[in-house]
Write a protein that holds these residues in place. Structure first.
Motif, mmCIF file in Angstrom:
data_model
loop_
_atom_site.group_PDB
_atom_site.id
_atom_site.type_symbol
_atom_site.label_atom_id
_atom_site.label_comp_id
_atom_site.label_asym_id
_atom_site.label_seq_id
_atom_site.Cartn_x
_atom_site.Cartn_y
_atom_site.Cartn_z
ATOM 1 N N MET A 1 24.684 48.398 64.184
ATOM 2 C CA MET A 1 24.519 46.971 64.320
ATOM 3 C C MET A 1 24.642 46.324 62.936
ATOM 4 O O MET A 1 24.159 46.866 61.952
ATOM 5 C CB MET A 1 23.150 46.652 64.919
ATOM 6 C CG MET A 1 22.915 45.176 65.073
ATOM 7 S SD MET A 1 21.310 44.743 65.780
ATOM 8 C CE MET A 1 20.274 44.896 64.365
ATOM 9 N N HIS A 2 25.319 45.173 62.911
ATOM 10 C CA HIS A 2 25.376 44.399 61.671
ATOM 11 C C HIS A 2 25.177 42.924 62.002
ATOM 12 O O HIS A 2 25.156 42.548 63.171
ATOM 13 C CB HIS A 2 26.701 44.642 60.935
ATOM 14 C CG HIS A 2 27.887 43.966 61.547
ATOM 15 N ND1 HIS A 2 28.543 44.457 62.654
ATOM 16 C CD2 HIS A 2 28.524 42.821 61.223
ATOM 17 C CE1 HIS A 2 29.540 43.657 62.965
ATOM 18 N NE2 HIS A 2 29.557 42.642 62.120
ATOM 19 N N ARG A 3 25.016 42.117 60.970
ATOM 20 C CA ARG A 3 24.787 40.690 61.166
ATOM 21 C C ARG A 3 25.764 39.891 60.305
ATOM 22 O O ARG A 3 26.188 40.355 59.245
ATOM 23 C CB ARG A 3 23.346 40.330 60.796
ATOM 24 C CG ARG A 3 22.345 41.005 61.733
ATOM 25 C CD ARG A 3 20.932 40.899 61.246
ATOM 26 N NE ARG A 3 20.862 41.573 59.958
ATOM 27 C CZ ARG A 3 19.958 41.313 59.026
ATOM 28 N NH1 ARG A 3 19.055 40.391 59.204
ATOM 29 N NH2 ARG A 3 19.950 41.976 57.901
ATOM 30 N N VAL B 1 30.342 44.464 55.365
ATOM 31 C CA VAL B 1 31.691 43.890 55.261
ATOM 32 C C VAL B 1 32.695 44.667 56.104
ATOM 33 O O VAL B 1 33.525 44.071 56.790
ATOM 34 C CB VAL B 1 32.137 43.800 53.783
ATOM 35 C CG1 VAL B 1 33.603 43.407 53.663
ATOM 36 C CG2 VAL B 1 31.248 42.823 53.016
ATOM 37 N N GLU B 2 32.630 45.979 56.068
ATOM 38 C CA GLU B 2 33.588 46.791 56.828
ATOM 39 C C GLU B 2 33.447 46.550 58.330
ATOM 40 O O GLU B 2 34.439 46.384 59.038
ATOM 41 C CB GLU B 2 33.409 48.279 56.508
ATOM 42 C CG GLU B 2 33.774 48.652 55.087
ATOM 43 C CD GLU B 2 35.233 48.360 54.744
ATOM 44 O OE1 GLU B 2 36.120 48.491 55.606
ATOM 45 O OE2 GLU B 2 35.470 47.974 53.574
ATOM 46 N N ALA B 3 32.219 46.546 58.829
ATOM 47 C CA ALA B 3 31.997 46.353 60.266
ATOM 48 C C ALA B 3 32.414 44.948 60.709
ATOM 49 O O ALA B 3 33.026 44.784 61.771
ATOM 50 C CB ALA B 3 30.533 46.608 60.620
ATOM 51 N N GLU B 4 32.095 43.931 59.913
ATOM 52 C CA GLU B 4 32.474 42.562 60.284
ATOM 53 C C GLU B 4 33.990 42.386 60.240
ATOM 54 O O GLU B 4 34.578 41.752 61.115
ATOM 55 C CB GLU B 4 31.780 41.541 59.381
ATOM 56 C CG GLU B 4 32.087 40.099 59.723
ATOM 57 C CD GLU B 4 31.558 39.625 61.072
ATOM 58 O OE1 GLU B 4 31.816 38.453 61.402
ATOM 59 O OE2 GLU B 4 30.911 40.395 61.814
ATOM 60 N N THR B 5 34.632 42.975 59.252
ATOM 61 C CA THR B 5 36.091 42.915 59.181
ATOM 62 C C THR B 5 36.701 43.586 60.406
ATOM 63 O O THR B 5 37.601 43.026 61.042
ATOM 64 C CB THR B 5 36.599 43.576 57.881
ATOM 65 O OG1 THR B 5 36.048 42.867 56.762
ATOM 66 C CG2 THR B 5 38.113 43.555 57.803
ATOM 67 N N ALA B 6 36.209 44.755 60.768
ATOM 68 C CA ALA B 6 36.718 45.465 61.949
ATOM 69 C C ALA B 6 36.491 44.639 63.216
ATOM 70 O O ALA B 6 37.373 44.577 64.088
ATOM 71 C CB ALA B 6 36.042 46.831 62.070
ATOM 72 N N ARG B 7 35.341 43.974 63.326
ATOM 73 C CA ARG B 7 35.051 43.144 64.503
ATOM 74 C C ARG B 7 36.056 41.996 64.614
ATOM 75 O O ARG B 7 36.604 41.740 65.683
ATOM 76 C CB ARG B 7 33.620 42.587 64.403
ATOM 77 C CG ARG B 7 33.169 41.788 65.621
ATOM 78 C CD ARG B 7 31.771 41.225 65.410
ATOM 79 N NE ARG B 7 31.777 40.027 64.582
ATOM 80 C CZ ARG B 7 32.070 38.802 65.020
ATOM 81 N NH1 ARG B 7 32.395 38.598 66.287
ATOM 82 N NH2 ARG B 7 32.044 37.778 64.197
ATOM 83 N N THR C 1 23.814 36.122 63.137
ATOM 84 C CA THR C 1 23.992 36.667 64.483
ATOM 85 C C THR C 1 24.086 38.185 64.369
ATOM 86 O O THR C 1 24.770 38.698 63.473
ATOM 87 C CB THR C 1 25.285 36.108 65.121
ATOM 88 O OG1 THR C 1 25.166 34.683 65.213
ATOM 89 C CG2 THR C 1 25.541 36.700 66.485
ATOM 90 N N SER C 2 23.447 38.889 65.283
ATOM 91 C CA SER C 2 23.522 40.362 65.314
ATOM 92 C C SER C 2 24.657 40.775 66.217
ATOM 93 O O SER C 2 24.847 40.221 67.300
ATOM 94 C CB SER C 2 22.206 40.943 65.840
ATOM 95 O OG SER C 2 21.164 40.691 64.947
ATOM 96 N N TRP C 3 25.398 41.775 65.764
ATOM 97 C CA TRP C 3 26.542 42.309 66.527
ATOM 98 C C TRP C 3 26.317 43.792 66.773
ATOM 99 O O TRP C 3 25.855 44.497 65.893
ATOM 100 C CB TRP C 3 27.839 42.121 65.742
ATOM 101 C CG TRP C 3 28.074 40.692 65.360
ATOM 102 C CD1 TRP C 3 27.847 40.125 64.134
ATOM 103 C CD2 TRP C 3 28.543 39.653 66.186
ATOM 104 N NE1 TRP C 3 28.158 38.796 64.162
ATOM 105 C CE2 TRP C 3 28.593 38.459 65.423
ATOM 106 C CE3 TRP C 3 28.938 39.588 67.541
ATOM 107 C CZ2 TRP C 3 29.023 37.255 65.934
ATOM 108 C CZ3 TRP C 3 29.359 38.373 68.035
ATOM 109 C CH2 TRP C 3 29.401 37.229 67.254
ATOM 110 N N PRO C 4 26.694 44.258 67.959
ATOM 111 C CA PRO C 4 26.510 45.703 68.240
ATOM 112 C C PRO C 4 27.431 46.578 67.408
ATOM 113 O O PRO C 4 28.406 46.180 66.896
ATOM 114 C CB PRO C 4 26.855 45.818 69.726
ATOM 115 C CG PRO C 4 27.446 44.533 70.150
ATOM 116 C CD PRO C 4 27.221 43.538 69.059
#
Length: 126
Positions: A1-3, A74-80, A123-126
């Motif tokens: 999870m990231h925000r 940053v990596e997770a949000e970019t991938a999302r 916002t939290s993202w799975p």
């Protein structure tokens, strides 16, 4: 999870016109303008958009607007965002520069806000 959350609205302006643009936007939005002492390409427009940073950014490109999204990963949000249809165009330091469907630029950056403020607004993202 990231925000993540929208951190900034940037008014990208050709470098030669950045000072005039900062004066214009400062007056138009009744927002005091202050050059960023650490990153000289930015002039912050204090409280122009409550809750996010608004600034004029001197660029060596055409005039445009873009947003910065701050995140604790940053990596997770970019991938999302790529999974939603954005394309990664470049990387500058820790910043990922993406182009959204429709052609608009956006940047994914590490958290710049006060941690308590970020935690209350993100916002939290799975």
């Amino acid at each position: 999870m990231h925000r993540s959350r929208v951190y900034a609205l940037l008014i990208d302006t050709p470098e030669a016109e950045a000072s005039d643009a900062a004066a214009f936007w400062s007056a138009a939005l009744k927002a005091p303008a202050e050059p960023d002492p650490e990153q000289g390409q930015f002039t912050v427009l204090h409280e122009a958009v409550p809750g996010i940073v608004a600034a004029v950014q001197a660029v060596d490109d055409t005039a445009r607007y873009h947003i910065d999204i701050e995140t604790d990963d940053v990596e997770a949000e970019t991938a999302r965002l790529v999974a939603l249809g954005a394309r990664q165009e470049a990387q500058w330091l820790e910043c990922r520069i993406l182009r959204a469907p429709g052609g608009h630029l956006l940047c994914v950056i590490p958290v710049h806000s006060d941690p308590e403020f970020f935690n209350s607004r993100a916002t939290s993202w799975p």
